[in-house]
Write a protein that holds these residues in place. Structure first.
Motif, mmCIF file in Angstrom:
data_model
loop_
_atom_site.group_PDB
_atom_site.id
_atom_site.type_symbol
_atom_site.label_atom_id
_atom_site.label_comp_id
_atom_site.label_asym_id
_atom_site.label_seq_id
_atom_site.Cartn_x
_atom_site.Cartn_y
_atom_site.Cartn_z
ATOM 1 N N TYR A 28 4.617 -10.800 6.644
ATOM 2 C CA TYR A 28 4.072 -9.489 6.297
ATOM 3 C C TYR A 28 4.302 -9.117 4.830
ATOM 4 O O TYR A 28 4.055 -7.990 4.431
ATOM 5 N N THR A 35 -0.460 -7.518 2.277
ATOM 6 C CA THR A 35 -1.308 -6.547 1.584
ATOM 7 C C THR A 35 -2.574 -6.247 2.375
ATOM 8 O O THR A 35 -2.899 -5.084 2.634
ATOM 9 N N ALA A 38 -1.699 -4.476 5.673
ATOM 10 C CA ALA A 38 -1.404 -3.050 5.474
ATOM 11 C C ALA A 38 -2.689 -2.242 5.351
ATOM 12 O O ALA A 38 -2.805 -1.153 5.931
ATOM 13 N N VAL A 43 -1.605 1.555 6.360
ATOM 14 C CA VAL A 43 -0.313 1.911 5.767
ATOM 15 C C VAL A 43 -0.268 1.367 4.347
ATOM 16 O O VAL A 43 -1.061 0.509 3.973
ATOM 17 N N SER A 44 0.652 1.869 3.554
ATOM 18 C CA SER A 44 0.811 1.338 2.205
ATOM 19 C C SER A 44 2.095 0.530 2.141
ATOM 20 O O SER A 44 3.086 0.871 2.793
ATOM 21 N N MET A 45 2.045 -0.536 1.378
ATOM 22 C CA MET A 45 3.228 -1.366 1.184
ATOM 23 C C MET A 45 4.190 -0.606 0.279
ATOM 24 O O MET A 45 3.787 -0.134 -0.778
#
Length: 128
Positions: A28, A35, A38, A43-45
């Motif tokens: 991940y 990237t 996500a 969602v944001s990394m």
């Protein structure tokens, strides 16, 4: 109840848990699938400082339980059972991703991680 403990390679269980967790960290990460995954789940990394500690603790607990299940099936010479379980859980996870409207890529990454992590756990049971 004894079948849950008797003959289980606990070194294999613990090392399989750790190896599968580290595989997830790489799987991940932005170096592999993180990237685009996500983006696919919305969602944001974040940075290492923003790691979701509770989620990681439950991930470790879940991986331990699956690794223990692999150990029990190895002792029982029923490794085909774990293959059936992995396929079933991967399909259920894929269905959950459909309900959450995750991208096809993200669903595939999640299912692939489960298959890869259990392969790692089976290998560690074979080693120890």
């Amino acid at each position: 109840m004894a079948e849950l403990f008797q003959g289980v390679s606990w070194i294999g269980v613990f090392s399989g848990t750790i190896a599968a967790f580290l595989l997830g960290w790489l799987w991940y990460s932005p170096k592999l699938f993180g990237t685009k995954w996500a983006d696919g789940v919305g969602v944001s990394m974040g940075s290492a400082d923003e790691m979701p500690k509770a989620a990681m603790m439950f991930q470790i607990l879940g991986l331990f339980l699956v690794s223990w299940l692999v150990g029990v099936t190895a002792v029982s010479n029923a490794l085909l059972t774990i293959i059936l379980a992995v396929v079933a859980f991967s399909v259920m996870g894929y269905a959950g991703g459909l309900f959450r409207k995750n991208s096809a890529y993200a669903r595939g990454v999640d299912a692939g991680y489960w298959v890869a992590s259990v392969v790692v756990m089976v290998v560690f049971q074979g080693i120890f």
